[in-house]
Each structure stands twice: as structure tokens, then as C-alpha cells.
Write an enzyme that holds these catalytic residues in place. Structure first.
Site, PDB file in Angstrom:
ATOM      1  N   HIS A 147       0.855  -1.199   0.000  1.00 42.05           N
ATOM      2  CA  HIS A 147       0.000   0.000   0.000  1.00 42.05           C
ATOM      3  C   HIS A 147       0.886   1.242   0.000  1.00 42.05           C
ATOM      4  CE1 HIS A 147      -3.863   2.116   1.455  1.00 42.05           C
ATOM      5  NE2 HIS A 147      -2.963   3.065   1.254  1.00 42.05           N
ATOM      6  N   HIS A 189       1.329   5.308  -2.188  1.00 40.18           N
ATOM      7  CA  HIS A 189       0.763   6.272  -3.153  1.00 40.18           C
ATOM      8  C   HIS A 189       1.927   6.842  -3.950  1.00 40.18           C
ATOM      9  CE1 HIS A 189      -3.365   6.551  -1.327  1.00 40.18           C
ATOM     10  NE2 HIS A 189      -2.687   5.968  -0.359  1.00 40.18           N
ATOM     11  N   GLN A 199      -9.787   9.318  -4.564  1.00 40.98           N
ATOM     12  CA  GLN A 199      -9.369  10.139  -3.408  1.00 40.98           C
ATOM     13  C   GLN A 199     -10.485  11.048  -2.887  1.00 40.98           C
ATOM     14  OE1 GLN A 199      -5.635  10.996  -2.150  1.00 40.98           O
ATOM     15  NE2 GLN A 199      -7.096  11.445  -0.538  1.00 40.98           N
ATOM     16  N   HIS A 240      -9.663   1.980   0.992  1.00 39.44           N
ATOM     17  CA  HIS A 240      -9.317   2.787   2.167  1.00 39.44           C
ATOM     18  C   HIS A 240     -10.574   2.787   3.029  1.00 39.44           C
ATOM     19  CE1 HIS A 240      -5.888   4.188  -0.133  1.00 39.44           C
ATOM     20  NE2 HIS A 240      -5.490   4.965   0.849  1.00 39.44           N
ATOM     21  N   GLU A 242     -10.622   5.058   7.702  1.00 38.15           N
ATOM     22  CA  GLU A 242      -9.332   5.666   8.089  1.00 38.15           C
ATOM     23  C   GLU A 242      -9.623   6.925   8.888  1.00 38.15           C
ATOM     24  OE1 GLU A 242      -6.774   6.934   4.899  1.00 38.15           O
ATOM     25  OE2 GLU A 242      -5.049   7.197   6.233  1.00 38.15           O
ATOM     26  N   ASP A 259       2.558   3.361   2.843  1.00 42.75           N
ATOM     27  CA  ASP A 259       1.544   4.369   2.514  1.00 42.75           C
ATOM     28  C   ASP A 259       2.144   5.593   1.824  1.00 42.75           C
ATOM     29  OD1 ASP A 259      -0.989   5.333   2.246  1.00 42.75           O
ATOM     30  OD2 ASP A 259      -1.365   5.697   4.362  1.00 42.75           O
TER      31      ASP A 259
END
Ligand code: FE2
Length: 415
Positions: free
Chosen positions: A60, A62, A155, A213, A216, A312
């Protein structure tokens, strides 16, 4: 090179020789004793009794936001919310060339630490999807270093963002490997629930993996995990579905978790925890006592559910540090999760190797067994706990039979 001798394998006693031809493992043989490398022998590496493992997995990250911290402004408070503001400023400057250049630089950081399998979320709440197109190109261009799975990650939401459903559908048609989601960020709970039904149907129709996601937040009322798990259970898709973060579970009460775990076990989902990111971003509305903001990693593990650790972010508006070394994340994660007991230390590399591979559904593309790809990493220690204790390093990375990374450990002299 086509042969490693005097290697130690995880969870097996003694020493082993590993051989490969044309990128596939052809033999994994136990040795009765240490074997020397003979004069004139070529293509053989002496592992010297150190661990040889399948590559580390980064499940995971980005990559499309990596290496942007401070551009144009730093996140001074360090909060998630200022991170979103700073990213909005940087996002306005993004070009496909910029995305590709940063992604490639970050992949090289990962590969330098023995990672060969990566799952990257890519923001698809962007009309035109040029960032996704750039990352699909990176997936091909970086194949000599890593296998890259691309997640279509909304997102800014699926139901709450203009044309969110169309963008997700387009992203899958363009070749995204995994369908993402962010239900706790949708405007209402109803939208969060409908986004999960939408994304699970999209994945099922197109035979894609899922990585959401999910919850979170520290909000104990954020309960989308139960919805995701129930849809996965009904569809029989659990092993192909991952719930990332689920940090709200750290704030659920035990009575609710007791019931929730019954469902999670039936559904058989995978879990990814990003401990450095979560300890940094969560707990921000607390004074004291201050929550750790992580999901229930040891409890999930003890319940037989698959859980792994991930980085992440690397130097982005939400997290200013990171160097590609997943062992740093493992170290932090075990500390934060109260997992420094003897038995946990003996198998600690599971959380950054086999468990990550399972979340990524790598199947027989992963592992040191005859017939599988000759993807191997030599470590600087003989056991999981020694790796952790010594802050050990990946010394050599072999991919499809070819050495793609080697590192000479630093030498220290004392008077
Ligand atoms: Fe993330």
C-alpha cells in the site's frame, strides 16, 4: 549467477542450496553441512548462513504523491487536513512527466531495499485520468525492478465527486488491476454504503481485486468495514478483497468488535495497516489519553485473518519521512501494536513478506519453491528477530534470475 549456497530459509532448519535456470527456481535442496565455493566455480553465491527470502512486498503506497513534500509549501501542523490542503496546491502543478519521474525514483528506493512487489493507489478523481495513464506506463517501464499493481483510487469519493462512477469505470477499462474506494470520506453514510456496492460490483464484473481505504479515522461510528465484509462474504470474494487502514477499529468498543470479528472470519478479507502513517495522522483530536490510531493488528492476526504492514507515503504532504525501507515500518508497527513478544519476533517478517503477498493475491508467483520465479533476497541476518534487532538490510536482490540490487554492508572499526 544461477545458484545460492549455504542459505538459511525462514521456518526451516539447516542450510539450503537454491538453483535456477531461465528465471525459474529448479532446486531447493537441504545441505548436510556448510559447503565451500570451489576454485573456478562460477555463478555461485555463498549466503554464509544468512537468510534468503522471497522479496519484500509493499502492499500500500501512493506513488503518484510521493516525493512532493514541501512543494510548494510544507505541512506545518502535520495533520491529515493540512495535508489535503497542501496536496491541492501540489496537484495543480502535476504533469504526467512529473508523476512518472517521481514514481520511478520512488520505485528505485523500494527496489534498493529488496522490494519487488508493489501495490500503488492512484488518484482517479481527475477528469481525463492523465495521472492514471502515466502510472500505467510506469507499471510497464519498471517491470525489470518490480511487479506493480495499480489501484483505481477515488481520493475525493465515488458518489460525492462529479462523474465519480464513470471515472472508476473508465480507470478499470484502461487497465487498473485493483478497484479502490474511500467510503468514510463520502458525504453521507448512505453514499459510503452505495459506493461499496458499486465498487464491489465493478470488481466482480471485471474480475479485479479490491482494496478499499476503509474507516481511516478515529471515529468509532465509522463502520464501513462490516458492509465491505458482508458484500465480500455474499459474493464469495473475500480472499481478493483488502481493507486498508481500518483505524476506526482501534476506537470500536470490544462488544462491537466481538460481533464484527465473527463476520470478518466468515468473509476472509485481507487487512493492511500503515503504522507510521497512522500513528502520525490519527489521534489528532485527542488530548490525553491519546489514541494510537491503528487497527487491531494482533487481534486480527490471532483470529487467523491475513494482516500485513505497508508504508503508505514517502515524503508527501501527509508524511514527511520514509526511505523505501519496509523494515523501518515493521519495526515501528511491532512497537506500536505491542508485538515484541518472543513468538511475534520469531515470525515478524511474515508481515512484510508472505502476508503482503497473500493480500496481493500473488499465489504461485511468490515463494522459494521449485517452478516459481527466481525472485530472491539475501538478508544480513540469520533470523527474523536478528534482522529486527540489528536493523538488518537486504544485501542482494535477484529478480527472474538476474541480480538487480546489491549492497555492501558498512564496516565499523573500533579502537
Ligand atoms: Fe493510503
Amino acid at each position: 549467477m544461477n545458484h545460492i549456497r549455504n542459505a538459511r530459509l525462514r521456518a526451516r532448519k539447516g542450510l539450503f542450496s537454491i538453483a535456477w535456470t531461465e528465471g525459474r527456481i529448479t532446486a531447493v535442496q537441504p545441505q548436510a553441512d556448510t559447503l565451500p565455493i570451489l576454485d573456478g566455480e562460477e555463478g555461485v553465491l555463498d549466503a554464509g548462513g544468512q537468510l534468503v527470502i522471497p522479496p519484500f512486498v509493499e502492499p500500500h503506497i501512493h506513488l503518484d504523491a510521493a516525493l512532493t513534500a514541501g512543494e510548494p509549501n510544507w505541512n506545518l501542523s502535520g495533520t491529515l487536513f493540512e495535508g489535503i490542503e497542501r496536496w491541492a496546491e501540489r496537484k495543480a502543478l502535476v504533469t504526467p512527466e512529473d508523476t512518472k519521474s517521481r514514481a520511478h525514483r520512488t520505485i528505485r528506493m523500494l527496489a534498493a531495499h529488496g522490494i519487488q512487489h508493489v501495490r500503488s493507489h492512484v488518484d482517479v478523481t481527475e477528469p481525463g485520468l492523465s495521472t492514471l495513464q502515466a502510472m500505467l506506463e510506469v507499471r510497464e517501464e519498471a517491470r525489470h525492478l518490480v511487479d506493480l499493481q495499480i489501484v483505481a483510487f477515488p481520493q475525493e469519493g465515488i458518489e460525492s465527486f462529479a462523474d465519480g462512477r464513470d471515472l472508476m469505470t473508465q480507470a478499470v477499462a484502461m487497465g487498473a488491476d485493483v478497484v479502490g474506494g474511500i467510503p468514510h470520506f463520502e458525504n453521507t453514510r448512505d453514499q459510503g454504503v452505495s459506493s461499496l456496492h458499486f465498487l464491489m460490483d465493478l470488481a466482480e464484473r471485471n474480475d479485479r481485486l479490491v482494496d478499499v481505504h476503509c474507516d481511516e479515522t478515529d471515529d468509532p461510528n465509522s463502520r464501513f468495514l462490516e458492509v465491505l465484509a458482508e458484500i465480500a462474504r455474499v459474493k464469495g470474494m473475500g480472499s481478493r478483497v483488502t481493507a486498508s487502514h481500518t483505524t476506526a477499529m482501534g476506537s470500536y468498543d470490544n462488544a462491537y468488535c466481538y460481533k464484527l470479528f465473527r463476520l470478518l472470519k466468515k468473509a476472509g478479507l485481507n487487512f493492511i495497516s500503515c503504522p507510521t502513517e497512522s500513528i502520525h495522522l490519527q489521534g489528532r483530536f485527542d488530548s490525553y489519553p491519546k489514541r494510537r490510531g491503528l487497527t487491531r493488528v494482533p487481534e486480527l492476526d490471532r483470529a487467523g485473518l491475513n494482516v500485513c504492514f505497508a508504508q503508505d507515503s514517502i515524503v508527501d504532504p501527509w508524511y514527511p519521512l520514509g526511505n523505501g525501507n519496509i523494515l523501518r515500518i515493521l519495526d515501528a508497527g511491532l512497537h506500536i501494536c505491542h508485538m515484541l513478544g518472543y513468538e511475534d519476533l520469531q515470525r515478524s517478517l511474515d508481515f512484510v513478506t508472505d502476508n503482503g503477498a497473500r493480500a496481493l493475491s500473488l499465489g504461485d508467483r511468490y515463494g522459494i519453491e521449485v517452478g516459481r520465479p527466481a525472485n530472491l533476497v539475501l538478508l544480513s541476518a540469520q533470523s527474523d528477530d536478528e534482522m529486527l534487532r540489528t536493523q538488518g538490510q537486504a544485501l542482494l536482490s535477484v529478480r527472474h534470475g538476474q541480480v538487480i540490487m546489491s549492497r555492501r554492508p558498512a564496516e565499523v572499526s573500533l579502537v
